[in-house]
Design an enzyme around this catalytic site. Sequence first.
Site, PDB file in Angstrom:
ATOM      1  CD1 TRP A   1       6.339 -13.826 -28.463  1.00 21.34           C
ATOM      2  CD2 TRP A   1       4.136 -13.322 -28.046  1.00 21.34           C
ATOM      3  NE1 TRP A   1       5.883 -12.593 -29.131  1.00 21.34           N
ATOM      4  CE2 TRP A   1       4.417 -12.408 -28.846  1.00 21.34           C
ATOM      5  CE3 TRP A   1       2.858 -13.436 -27.481  1.00 21.34           C
ATOM      6  CZ2 TRP A   1       3.568 -11.264 -29.363  1.00 21.34           C
ATOM      7  CZ3 TRP A   1       1.684 -12.456 -27.963  1.00 21.34           C
ATOM      8  CH2 TRP A   1       2.292 -11.419 -28.919  1.00 21.34           C
TER       9      TRP A   1
ATOM     10  CG  ASP B   1       4.525 -19.870 -29.645  1.00 16.52           C
ATOM     11  OD1 ASP B   1       4.391 -19.924 -31.234  1.00 16.52           O
ATOM     12  OD2 ASP B   1       4.263 -18.954 -29.083  1.00 16.52           O
TER      13      ASP B   1
ATOM     14  CE  LYS C   1       4.655 -13.839 -35.331  1.00 16.03           C
ATOM     15  NZ  LYS C   1       4.112 -12.505 -35.497  1.00 16.03           N
TER      16      LYS C   1
HETATM   17  N1  PMP Z   1       3.875 -16.650 -30.144  1.00 15.59           N
HETATM   18  C1  PMP Z   1       4.687 -15.821 -30.748  1.00 15.59           C
HETATM   19  C2  PMP Z   1       6.289 -16.261 -30.783  1.00 15.59           C
HETATM   20  C3  PMP Z   1       4.137 -14.576 -31.523  1.00 15.59           C
HETATM   21  O1  PMP Z   1       5.253 -14.007 -32.336  1.00 15.59           O
HETATM   22  C4  PMP Z   1       2.984 -14.365 -31.399  1.00 15.59           C
HETATM   23  C5  PMP Z   1       2.532 -12.929 -32.058  1.00 15.59           C
HETATM   24  N2  PMP Z   1       3.339 -12.218 -32.798  1.00 15.59           N
HETATM   25  C6  PMP Z   1       2.013 -14.945 -30.763  1.00 15.59           C
HETATM   26  C7  PMP Z   1       2.371 -16.147 -30.245  1.00 15.59           C
HETATM   27  C8  PMP Z   1       0.789 -14.453 -30.544  1.00 15.59           C
HETATM   28  O2  PMP Z   1       0.082 -14.837 -31.727  1.00 15.59           O
HETATM   29  P1  PMP Z   1      -1.508 -14.668 -32.239  1.00 15.59           P
HETATM   30  O3  PMP Z   1      -1.414 -13.015 -32.471  1.00 15.59           O
HETATM   31  O4  PMP Z   1      -1.668 -15.415 -33.336  1.00 15.59           O
HETATM   32  O5  PMP Z   1      -2.154 -14.842 -30.899  1.00 15.59           O
END
Ligand code: PMP
Length: 356
Positions: free
Chosen positions: A99, A166, A190
């Site tokens: 991420w 994030d 989540k």
């Molecule tokens: N950051 C983290 C820590 C994640 O776990 C995720 C998705 N699992 C994301 C960003 C991406 O999120 P999204 O699918 O809402 O774009």
Amino acid sequence: MKKYNFNAGPSLFPDSVLEAAAKAIFDFDGTGLSVLSYSHRTPEFEAVVEESKSLFKELLNIPDNYSIYFVGGGATTQFFHIPANFLYGKAGYINTGVWTKKAIKEAKLYGTVEVLASSEDRGFRYIPKGFEIPADLDYLYICANNTIFGTEYKVDLDSPVPLIADMSSNILSRPIDVSKYAMIYGGAQKNLAPAGVTFAIIRNDMLDKIERELPMMMNIKNHVDNNSMLNTPPIFPIFVLRESLRWIKAQGGVEEIHRRNEEKAQMLYAEIDRNSLFRAPVDEADRSSMNICFVMAEGKESLESKFLEFAISKGMVGIKGHRLSGGFRASCYNACPKENVEALVACMQEFEKMYK
Ligand code: PMP
């Protein structure tokens, strides 16, 4: 058969939240109309947004000089919104996995990225520490909980430059010192809501730093100024988010949720450490309380697919590790009951008896 859901996201909800969501599909807050067909430009929906913001504020002790907004597009959209709004010279990123790698790639479209530290050398199984933070950065960016590799910052960093985090996979899982962050954001799917809504908490002085001319939807200030209603917001996800926030408050707030999360995490890590067939690949100090990763012990690797099959036969759902990290991952978010973790521990113990 009873199912125990450990999916990394979208994630599970308390029954009371699901019941409120189901009811609102037919009757939204006593209006006699479905929440799915309700106009966002109404006092009733505005009340949902206001209550969600004030519950966020109360639950996380958010100081008055911060704004909260909700927007579509997922955390991935923020990967480019953040540098588009705030990166003019250099930004610092800590690379702790998939991420942050994605966020770094997007940031490079707008300016210079300095990767101040990375845990890639050991497969992203720890959180880098002791790195220098240059004072001339526009901001420092971290991913507070690494959903795929199962690592988590256990303290709120001190940063001389605006800190952006994030928190997609650990928001409201523990008390945090919001004042140490310039911006906290995440996909809500989540710990809080169905997929479709992103939350953001931003210190108001950040809004004055936006210099670039941006498309309307990319300018963060527009979302704050329009109270999350720049366009049609994700109404149903925001409604469920409010219900989740109400649930957290009714449980005793973030302190109580944190106590439960630690109890669940300690129970599962204790079993991973004890069980001769498994081991935890993450450094002990950095083990995530949300995404608990484990692999087969050395010499027991050939049992991996057998354990997966066995766990599925016992009702475990979503415990296969991400394809990039392998092994297993049990995601134990706020709404995951202790009973689910107990069932997984029992399953691991039974498997050990069969294959020790
Ligand atoms: N950051 C983290 C820590 C994640 O776990 C995720 C998705 N699992 C994301 C960003 C991406 O999120 P999204 O699918 O809402 O774009």
